[in-house]
Design a protein around this motif. Structure first.
Motif, PDB file in Angstrom:
ATOM      1  N   VAL A 266      -1.250  -5.434   2.106  1.00 39.68           N
ATOM      2  CA  VAL A 266      -2.641  -5.845   2.186  1.00 39.68           C
ATOM      3  C   VAL A 266      -2.752  -7.167   1.440  1.00 39.68           C
TER       4      VAL A 266
ATOM      5  N   SER B  38      -8.165   2.906   3.434  1.00 43.32           N
ATOM      6  CA  SER B  38      -7.052   2.879   2.491  1.00 43.32           C
ATOM      7  C   SER B  38      -7.518   3.224   1.076  1.00 43.32           C
ATOM      8  N   GLU B  39      -8.732   2.817   0.754  1.00 46.07           N
ATOM      9  CA  GLU B  39      -9.300   3.099  -0.568  1.00 46.07           C
ATOM     10  C   GLU B  39      -9.932   4.487  -0.639  1.00 46.07           C
TER      11      GLU B  39
ATOM     12  N   ASP C 267      -7.235  -9.707   4.245  1.00 48.19           N
ATOM     13  CA  ASP C 267      -7.636  -8.424   4.829  1.00 48.19           C
ATOM     14  C   ASP C 267      -8.946  -7.941   4.214  1.00 48.19           C
ATOM     15  N   ILE C 268      -8.997  -7.971   2.895  1.00 48.68           N
ATOM     16  CA  ILE C 268     -10.145  -7.396   2.188  1.00 48.68           C
ATOM     17  C   ILE C 268     -11.395  -8.240   2.374  1.00 48.68           C
TER      18      ILE C 268
ATOM     19  N   LYS D 148       0.848  -1.190   0.000  1.00 50.01           N
ATOM     20  CA  LYS D 148       0.000   0.000   0.000  1.00 50.01           C
ATOM     21  C   LYS D 148       0.887   1.245   0.000  1.00 50.01           C
TER      22      LYS D 148
ATOM     23  N   GLU E  79     -10.053  -0.495   8.211  1.00 51.85           N
ATOM     24  CA  GLU E  79      -8.744  -0.044   7.746  1.00 51.85           C
ATOM     25  C   GLU E  79      -8.637  -0.081   6.226  1.00 51.85           C
ATOM     26  N   GLU E  80      -9.100  -1.158   5.620  1.00 53.91           N
ATOM     27  CA  GLU E  80      -8.942  -1.273   4.171  1.00 53.91           C
ATOM     28  C   GLU E  80      -9.875  -0.327   3.424  1.00 53.91           C
TER      29      GLU E  80
ATOM     30  N   THR F 214      -0.453  -7.575   9.312  1.00 53.31           N
ATOM     31  CA  THR F 214      -0.512  -8.197   7.991  1.00 53.31           C
ATOM     32  C   THR F 214       0.856  -8.667   7.508  1.00 53.31           C
TER      33      THR F 214
ATOM     34  N   GLU G  25     -12.658  -8.064   6.025  1.00 55.48           N
ATOM     35  CA  GLU G  25     -13.296  -6.788   6.344  1.00 55.48           C
ATOM     36  C   GLU G  25     -14.700  -6.726   5.754  1.00 55.48           C
TER      37      GLU G  25
END
Length: 275
Positions: free
Chosen positions: A46, A77-78, A50-51, A39, A73-74, A101, A54
């Protein structure tokens, strides 16, 4: 203030366990270059776990807590504006689906899942799950901090006893501080018995709340790393504040956060590091 009941707490823990079993553990030690991406830096990773975790936990939280604002968190991040949700009225759920991670991606079992339920900037429930171990540490205001084993057995947590500076063990991630601060800090940490970093707030808060380590200094204070852990640590008897003496709040994400066994030790550690 909203209270998180025993039944709801158990439900949220069960949901975290389910997500870990379905989305995280099957991917542990099975990471490939296609499922791992950087990231903000080469060591800020990531993964698909993680994705997917979430997203799965987000869906369950919306079901369990109608109207809740979820800050993951993710997702942040986006879209950085998602972070503004912490200031929303009503309940906010802050999640770090796979904390640590880098460890997870490299086959190291020191990672965890973090969930904080926040209202008006104050954490009203903190839950940290350790998928490999199958256990939790949890807290609610005024009800103590608890370790809940995989079989459901609960035991109360307590921070370490106060000790002289030269006898303290703590976490200090020097690499996270600005380059101009690192030389001085690297000399000052030698005044303690031992300092280290595990690259995982979930496990560092576990070590603090169980009394294995005495203090932690953080240069990164994103809410998914600390909103749950600060409450658990406080309910275990600890003291946390920014080194500026400001109390911790989940909506504050700048500054240096120091956790210690009590207020007096906190002051001695802060002065040792920054006086």
């Amino acid at each position: 203030m909203t209270e998180i009941s025993d039944d709801l707490l158990k439900t949220l823990m069960a949901d975290m366990r389910t997500v870990a079993e379905q989305e995280i553990l099957p991917r542990f030690q099975a990471i490939t270059s296609d499922s791992m991406r950087a990231k903000t830096a080469p060591d800020d990773l990531v993964t698909d776990a993680d994705i997917s975790a979430e997203h799965a936990l987000n869906r369950l939280l919306v079901e369990r807590l109608p109207g809740v604002v979820v800050v993951g968190e993710e997702a942040v991040s986006e879209d950085r504006s998602v972070l503004d949700g912490i200031g929303a009225s009503g309940l906010v759920a802050i999640i770090d689906p796979v904390d640590g991670t880098w460890n997870f991606a490299h086959g190291v079992p020191t990672f965890g899942s973090i969930l904080a339920i926040v209202e008006e900037g104050k954490t009203i429930a903190g839950i940290i799950h350790y998928p490999v171990m199958g256990d939790f540490i949890v807290a609610r205001p005024g009800q103590g901090a608890w370790h809940v084993a995989a079989d459901g057995a609960a035991s109360r947590l307590a921070v370490a006893k106060s000790r002289p500076i030269a006898d303290l063990h703590g976490f200090v991630p020097l690499h996270m501080f600005a380059p101009e601060l690192q030389p001085e800090l690297s000399q000052r940490v030698l005044r303690f018995s031992r300092t280290t970093t595990w690259g995982c707030s979930a496990w560092e808060y576990r070590m603090l709340a169980t009394g294995a380590m005495s203090f932690c200094l953080n240069a990164s204070v994103m809410p998914w790393d600390h909103a749950a852990g600060v409450l658990i640590h406080a309910e275990a008897g600890g003291h946390a504040a920014f080194v500026s003496d400001e109390p911790y709040s989940a909506d504050q994400n700048k500054g240096f956060l120091l956790t210690a066994t009590d207020a007096e030790s906190w002051t001695h550690i802060r002065d040792t590091l920054f006086a």
